[in-house]
Every structure is written in C-alpha cells, then in structure tokens.
Design a protein around this motif. Sequence first.
Motif, mmCIF file in Angstrom:
data_model
loop_
_atom_site.group_PDB
_atom_site.id
_atom_site.type_symbol
_atom_site.label_atom_id
_atom_site.label_comp_id
_atom_site.label_asym_id
_atom_site.label_seq_id
_atom_site.Cartn_x
_atom_site.Cartn_y
_atom_site.Cartn_z
ATOM 1 N N MET A 1 0.813 -1.183 0.000
ATOM 2 C CA MET A 1 0.000 0.000 0.000
ATOM 3 C C MET A 1 0.864 1.258 0.000
ATOM 4 S SD MET A 1 -3.209 -0.926 2.492
ATOM 5 C CE MET A 1 -3.901 0.691 2.383
ATOM 6 N N ARG A 2 1.991 1.202 0.661
ATOM 7 C CA ARG A 2 2.857 2.386 0.723
ATOM 8 C C ARG A 2 3.324 2.818 -0.656
ATOM 9 N NH1 ARG A 2 6.228 2.415 6.232
ATOM 10 N NH2 ARG A 2 4.676 1.340 7.480
ATOM 11 N N LYS A 3 3.501 1.859 -1.551
ATOM 12 C CA LYS A 3 3.958 2.185 -2.903
ATOM 13 C C LYS A 3 2.845 2.778 -3.758
ATOM 14 C CE LYS A 3 7.394 -1.489 -3.000
ATOM 15 N NZ LYS A 3 7.759 -2.755 -3.601
ATOM 16 N N CYS A 4 1.626 2.377 -3.519
ATOM 17 C CA CYS A 4 0.509 2.750 -4.383
ATOM 18 C C CYS A 4 -0.364 3.881 -3.858
ATOM 19 C CB CYS A 4 -0.380 1.531 -4.630
ATOM 20 S SG CYS A 4 0.479 0.159 -5.402
ATOM 21 N N VAL A 5 -0.353 4.109 -2.559
ATOM 22 C CA VAL A 5 -1.262 5.084 -1.960
ATOM 23 C C VAL A 5 -0.446 6.167 -1.267
ATOM 24 C CG1 VAL A 5 -3.133 5.402 -0.291
ATOM 25 C CG2 VAL A 5 -2.979 3.267 -1.597
ATOM 26 N N SER A 6 -0.778 7.418 -1.525
ATOM 27 C CA SER A 6 -0.052 8.511 -0.880
ATOM 28 C C SER A 6 -0.291 8.481 0.628
ATOM 29 C CB SER A 6 -0.476 9.857 -1.462
ATOM 30 O OG SER A 6 -1.803 10.136 -1.123
ATOM 31 N N SER A 7 0.678 8.974 1.399
ATOM 32 C CA SER A 7 0.617 8.881 2.853
ATOM 33 C C SER A 7 -0.498 9.734 3.460
ATOM 34 C CB SER A 7 1.952 9.274 3.468
ATOM 35 O OG SER A 7 2.246 10.622 3.145
ATOM 36 N N ASP A 8 -1.029 10.702 2.713
ATOM 37 C CA ASP A 8 -2.103 11.537 3.268
ATOM 38 C C ASP A 8 -3.500 11.043 2.869
ATOM 39 O OD1 ASP A 8 -1.850 12.229 0.599
ATOM 40 O OD2 ASP A 8 -2.178 14.364 0.949
ATOM 41 N N ALA A 19 -3.032 -5.371 16.913
ATOM 42 C CA ALA A 19 -2.247 -4.375 17.653
ATOM 43 C C ALA A 19 -1.216 -3.679 16.772
ATOM 44 C CB ALA A 19 -1.558 -5.038 18.834
ATOM 45 N N THR A 20 -0.903 -4.243 15.626
ATOM 46 C CA THR A 20 0.107 -3.610 14.786
ATOM 47 C C THR A 20 -0.553 -2.870 13.632
ATOM 48 O OG1 THR A 20 0.331 -5.620 13.482
ATOM 49 C CG2 THR A 20 1.846 -5.336 15.331
ATOM 50 N N CYS A 21 -0.068 -1.690 13.394
ATOM 51 C CA CYS A 21 -0.609 -0.858 12.333
ATOM 52 C C CYS A 21 0.564 -0.169 11.670
ATOM 53 C CB CYS A 21 -1.588 0.151 12.917
ATOM 54 S SG CYS A 21 -2.215 1.304 11.706
ATOM 55 N N THR A 22 0.826 -0.482 10.421
ATOM 56 C CA THR A 22 2.012 0.057 9.770
ATOM 57 C C THR A 22 1.704 1.135 8.737
ATOM 58 O OG1 THR A 22 1.938 -1.682 8.099
ATOM 59 C CG2 THR A 22 3.270 -2.108 10.070
ATOM 60 N N PHE A 23 0.454 1.513 8.568
ATOM 61 C CA PHE A 23 0.079 2.522 7.587
ATOM 62 C C PHE A 23 -0.868 3.501 8.260
ATOM 63 C CE2 PHE A 23 0.225 3.662 3.209
ATOM 64 C CZ PHE A 23 -0.939 4.354 2.966
ATOM 65 N N PRO A 24 -0.681 4.800 8.035
ATOM 66 C CA PRO A 24 -1.596 5.741 8.691
ATOM 67 C C PRO A 24 -3.038 5.509 8.234
ATOM 68 C CG PRO A 24 -0.036 6.874 7.258
ATOM 69 C CD PRO A 24 0.268 5.431 7.182
ATOM 70 N N MET A 25 -3.912 5.318 9.191
ATOM 71 C CA MET A 25 -5.302 5.040 8.855
ATOM 72 C C MET A 25 -6.200 5.370 10.028
ATOM 73 S SD MET A 25 -5.399 0.875 9.124
ATOM 74 C CE MET A 25 -4.013 0.663 8.046
ATOM 75 N N SER A 26 -7.477 5.509 9.739
ATOM 76 C CA SER A 26 -8.471 5.610 10.800
ATOM 77 C C SER A 26 -8.896 4.204 11.173
ATOM 78 C CB SER A 26 -9.682 6.409 10.324
ATOM 79 O OG SER A 26 -9.326 7.749 10.125
ATOM 80 N N VAL A 27 -9.128 3.996 12.442
ATOM 81 C CA VAL A 27 -9.420 2.672 12.949
ATOM 82 C C VAL A 27 -10.865 2.624 13.422
ATOM 83 C CG1 VAL A 27 -8.814 1.008 14.726
ATOM 84 C CG2 VAL A 27 -7.027 2.358 13.625
ATOM 85 N N GLY A 28 -11.632 1.689 12.883
ATOM 86 C CA GLY A 28 -13.012 1.515 13.294
ATOM 87 C C GLY A 28 -13.109 0.523 14.431
ATOM 88 N N LEU A 29 -13.629 0.988 15.570
ATOM 89 C CA LEU A 29 -13.816 0.100 16.716
ATOM 90 C C LEU A 29 -15.273 -0.297 16.832
ATOM 91 C CD1 LEU A 29 -11.590 1.768 19.447
ATOM 92 C CD2 LEU A 29 -11.080 -0.229 18.040
#
Length: 111
Positions: A1-8, A19-29
């Motif tokens: 995803m890092r290669k294809c999607v801009s970080s913003d 528990a691990t999240c390696t890409f900036p995202m909103s998390v649905g609980l």
Amino acid sequence: MRKCVSSDYEIHRHCFTAATCTFPMSVGLTAVPTYSSTWEAWEVLRQIPLEKIIVETDAPYFLPRQVPKSLCQYAHLGLALHTVPEIARVKDPVSHTLAILRENTSCLYSL
C-alpha cells in the motif's frame, strides 16, 4: 500500500482488532471494548490516538455487552454509542471523546 497510496490518503480499517498498524489510517472500533474479557482490544485502544478512531458496528451481528438479545437481535449504528464510554475510560472524558469521534467521522467521510 505504501507504494501505491499517498501517505495523506485517508483509510478506514473496518472492525480493527490487531495491535500492529504500519500505515496511517483511521481505525473503526466495534463493540469489542464493551466486553471486559477482551484485554487485547483494551491494549490496542491504548495505543491508537483518539484522533484516529471512529466508532462502528459490525452489523447485524455484534451486539454490545449492555444490550440483551431479548431486546435487540441485530446490531445497528445506534448501538455504537455503547462503545463511546468504553473508549472514554481509556482516553478522555465522554463529552470530549464523543466530540473527537464525531469530528473524526465527519472529516474522514467529508460530512
């Protein structure tokens, strides 16, 4: 995803429990934090900044602990409010937590 999607680019990770999240995202609980036996969810919740959390259901199947099946057989979006106090126990007072969660959802979905 890092290669294809801009970080913003905003991403909503549905029904997040890892528990691990390696890409900036909103998390649905979902209603997972309403159950005291799900200590893993509490650990994840402590690690995620409030500004990255949105509240959701896993409708129609996952009822919050406080809702007896005799009253409601299927989850719906209104039941997501049962999760807010549980998030607030870890993060901030309920009123502030609810305001931030509302802002997160509005920004993520341009509402």
